[in-house]
Design a protein around this motif. Structure first.
Motif, short mmCIF file in Angstrom:
data_model
loop_
_atom_site.label_atom_id
_atom_site.label_comp_id
_atom_site.label_asym_id
_atom_site.label_seq_id
_atom_site.Cartn_x
_atom_site.Cartn_y
_atom_site.Cartn_z
N GLU A 190 49.45 27.63 55.49
CA GLU A 190 49.20 27.55 54.05
C GLU A 190 50.51 27.20 53.34
OE1 GLU A 190 46.11 28.13 52.45
OE2 GLU A 190 45.39 28.03 54.51
N THR A 191 50.46 26.26 52.41
CA THR A 191 51.66 25.83 51.71
C THR A 191 51.38 25.63 50.23
OG1 THR A 191 51.37 23.42 51.83
CG2 THR A 191 52.21 24.50 53.79
N LEU A 192 52.44 25.24 49.52
CA LEU A 192 52.33 24.85 48.12
C LEU A 192 51.50 23.58 47.99
CD1 LEU A 192 56.12 25.25 47.30
CD2 LEU A 192 54.31 26.72 46.40
N SER A 193 51.20 23.18 46.76
CA SER A 193 50.51 21.92 46.52
C SER A 193 51.34 20.77 47.09
CB SER A 193 50.28 21.70 45.03
OG SER A 193 51.52 21.59 44.34
N GLY A 194 50.67 19.70 47.49
CA GLY A 194 51.32 18.62 48.21
C GLY A 194 52.51 18.01 47.50
N TYR A 195 52.38 17.70 46.21
CA TYR A 195 53.46 17.05 45.48
C TYR A 195 54.60 18.02 45.16
CZ TYR A 195 50.37 13.05 45.16
OH TYR A 195 49.57 12.00 45.48
N LYS A 196 54.26 19.27 44.88
CA LYS A 196 55.29 20.29 44.67
C LYS A 196 56.09 20.48 45.95
CE LYS A 196 57.21 23.90 42.52
NZ LYS A 196 58.04 23.77 41.30
N LEU A 197 55.39 20.56 47.07
CA LEU A 197 56.07 20.73 48.35
C LEU A 197 56.92 19.51 48.69
CD1 LEU A 197 56.43 22.59 50.81
CD2 LEU A 197 54.55 21.35 51.90
N THR A 198 56.42 18.32 48.38
CA THR A 198 57.18 17.11 48.64
C THR A 198 58.53 17.13 47.94
OG1 THR A 198 55.28 15.68 49.08
CG2 THR A 198 57.24 14.61 48.21
N ALA A 199 58.55 17.55 46.68
CA ALA A 199 59.82 17.61 45.95
C ALA A 199 60.80 18.55 46.64
CB ALA A 199 59.58 18.04 44.51
N LEU A 200 60.29 19.68 47.13
CA LEU A 200 61.17 20.67 47.76
C LEU A 200 61.65 20.20 49.13
CD1 LEU A 200 59.33 24.02 46.90
CD2 LEU A 200 61.25 22.96 45.71
N THR A 201 60.74 19.70 49.96
CA THR A 201 61.15 19.29 51.31
C THR A 201 62.05 18.06 51.27
OG1 THR A 201 59.12 17.97 51.62
CG2 THR A 201 59.09 20.27 52.40
N ALA A 202 61.75 17.12 50.37
CA ALA A 202 62.56 15.89 50.31
C ALA A 202 63.98 16.19 49.88
CB ALA A 202 61.90 14.89 49.37
N VAL A 203 64.14 17.05 48.88
CA VAL A 203 65.50 17.38 48.42
C VAL A 203 66.23 18.21 49.47
CG1 VAL A 203 66.85 18.57 46.66
CG2 VAL A 203 64.90 17.16 45.99
N ALA A 204 65.53 19.12 50.12
CA ALA A 204 66.16 19.90 51.19
C ALA A 204 66.60 18.98 52.33
CB ALA A 204 65.20 20.96 51.71
N ALA A 205 65.77 18.01 52.66
CA ALA A 205 66.13 17.04 53.70
C ALA A 205 67.35 16.23 53.28
CB ALA A 205 64.94 16.12 53.99
N LEU A 206 67.40 15.84 52.02
CA LEU A 206 68.54 15.09 51.50
C LEU A 206 69.82 15.92 51.57
CD1 LEU A 206 69.57 12.51 50.14
CD2 LEU A 206 68.89 13.49 47.93
N GLU A 207 69.73 17.19 51.21
CA GLU A 207 70.90 18.06 51.26
C GLU A 207 71.43 18.20 52.69
OE1 GLU A 207 70.17 21.18 47.57
OE2 GLU A 207 69.14 21.53 49.47
N LYS A 208 70.54 18.38 53.65
CA LYS A 208 70.95 18.51 55.04
C LYS A 208 71.55 17.20 55.56
CE LYS A 208 67.79 22.22 56.39
NZ LYS A 208 68.83 23.12 56.94
N THR A 209 71.01 16.08 55.10
CA THR A 209 71.55 14.79 55.50
C THR A 209 72.95 14.59 54.95
OG1 THR A 209 69.31 13.87 55.57
CG2 THR A 209 71.12 12.30 55.48
N LEU A 210 73.13 14.91 53.69
CA LEU A 210 74.45 14.78 53.07
C LEU A 210 75.47 15.71 53.71
CD1 LEU A 210 73.36 14.52 49.31
CD2 LEU A 210 74.33 12.69 50.72
N ALA A 211 74.99 16.83 54.23
CA ALA A 211 75.88 17.78 54.89
C ALA A 211 76.19 17.39 56.33
CB ALA A 211 75.27 19.18 54.85
N GLY A 212 75.63 16.27 56.79
CA GLY A 212 75.89 15.80 58.15
C GLY A 212 75.20 16.60 59.23
N GLU A 213 74.05 17.22 58.88
CA GLU A 213 73.37 18.11 59.82
C GLU A 213 72.26 17.43 60.60
OE1 GLU A 213 72.04 21.54 57.68
OE2 GLU A 213 74.03 22.00 56.88
N VAL A 214 72.13 16.10 60.49
CA VAL A 214 71.04 15.40 61.16
C VAL A 214 71.60 14.38 62.14
CG1 VAL A 214 69.51 15.71 59.18
CG2 VAL A 214 70.86 13.63 59.35
N PRO A 215 70.85 14.08 63.20
CA PRO A 215 71.34 13.11 64.19
C PRO A 215 71.31 11.69 63.66
CG PRO A 215 69.11 13.82 64.73
CD PRO A 215 69.56 14.67 63.58
N ARG A 216 72.13 10.84 64.26
CA ARG A 216 72.11 9.41 63.92
C ARG A 216 70.90 8.76 64.58
NH1 ARG A 216 74.56 9.55 59.62
NH2 ARG A 216 73.60 11.59 59.86
#
Length: 348
Positions: free
Chosen positions: A294-320
């Motif tokens: 069970e999760t938040l509404s789709g678009y609300k969740l998208t905003a949260l997951t996308a920004v969290a993914a962006l933060e982790k990417t900027l922090a260099g935490e993802v593979p090339r």
């Protein structure tokens, strides 16, 4: 950079990013609306179309990553990926389109060589379902079949609606014995045992047909969404007419109607809506494991997951190179968001 920041979902993401302390460059094709949003949020703005990778790379100067939100991604993702590769900027998007995910995977070796991360589908398409698939696969090593389903409250955004218009002429798609196969629209139906109640679902060409294979290695994948018996019967009755929608003038008319009629979920729907997911893996010995999420509404969740993914990417935490959400951020990534709950059921 957040490209397509002036769209329905792009605006949600831009506001979430700024609220979390980021200062993204907001970009898109519509100068007036992008400039207005950038002024409101105190961000820099840029305006450019997605035609030439070299020109796109010039516009990405100073950007370490691009979160691409301008669909339909079937038209926009490839030039933006090429622009990111040329500029050395990490690429993320919120697509749910099978071909875009496959296209990113096919660029993986080149991206890794260039030191660029390619992370498609970091929104509701397909973060919760991809993480669920990875958790299920871990519970049943050797699983041969993966079935996923979702039910989301609230309406659709204009961008999602246009993507659906584009995809209808192609029918459905599933993965069989490791290969993505074309099947008729609403090819299969089943009663989906969501946590609160069972609902009828039909197969759809959802992004997990591509992404879940990379995440789990399971060779047979079907994705379902809920629909009424009448809607399913109507789709099946008019299957023979759907290829006509591929004709450009009809596409233009249909997308024009989307622009006029579809505005996206209201603020209340965003805040009070929710999404339900179900998944099951099975092996050749008759064992299966299933779970609900069970999760938040789709678009609300998208905003949260996308920004969290962006933060982790900027922090260099993802593979090339290319990664799915669960590969890049871990299968438990979805459980880090509010109002998200996982329950297991097992059957021998």
């Amino acid at each position: 950079m957040i490209y397509g920041a002036n769209g329905y979902t792009g605006r949600l993401i831009a506001r979430e990013a700024v609220a979390r302390g980021l200062k993204p460059v907001l970009a898109g094709r519509n100068q007036e609306s992008v400039a207005a949003l950038a002024k409101e949020l105190g961000c820099e703005s840029r305006f450019f179309a997605l035609h030439n990778a070299g020109q796109i790379a010039d516009q990405l100067r100073g950007c370490r990553a691009v979160l691409h939100c301008a669909g339909p991604f079937s038209q926009t993702a490839s030039p933006m990926m090429e622009g990111c590769l040329a500029a050395g900027a990490d690429y993320l998007d919120i697509t749910g389109e099978i071909d875009v995910i496959v296209s990113a995977a096919e660029r993986s070796e080149r991206a890794a060589h260039e030191g660029v991360a390619l992370l498609p589908a970091v929104g509701f398409d397909v973060v919760p379902s991809d993480c669920l698939a990875a958790m299920l696969a871990e519970r049943l090593p050797g699983a041969r079949v993966l079935q996923l389903a979702f039910s989301a409250s609230g309406g659709l955004s204009p961008g999602t609606s246009k993507t659906m218009v584009e995809s209808l002429p192609s029918g459905g798609r599933v993965r069989i014995d490791g290969e993505i196969r074309q099947v008729p629209i609403a090819w299969k139906t089943m009663e989906i045992p969501f946590r609160k109640r069972s609902l009828l679902g039909m197969t759809i060409p959802w992004g997990d047909v591509a992404s879940a294979y990379y995440s789990t290695g399971i060779p047979n994948i079907e994705v379902y969404t809920t629909s009424s018996p009448k809607q399913i019967a109507r789709l099946r009755r008019f299957r023979f007419l759907l290829p006509l929608l591929a004709w450009s003038p009809l596409q233009a008319i249909a997308k024009g109607q989307v622009d006029k009629r579809v505005k996206g979920p209201s603020e209340q729907e965003l805040e009070t809506g929710h999404s339900s997911l179900w998944g099951r893996v099975s092996d050749d010995q008759g064992k299966s494991v299933s779970a609900t999420l069970e999760t938040l509404s789709g678009y609300k969740l998208t905003a949260l997951t996308a920004v969290a993914a962006l933060e982790k990417t900027l922090a260099g935490e993802v593979p090339r190179g290319f990664s799915t959400a669960s590969q890049a951020f871990g299968k438990d990534f979805i459980l880090s968001f509010p109002n998200t709950d996982l329950q297991w059921e097992s059957r021998a």
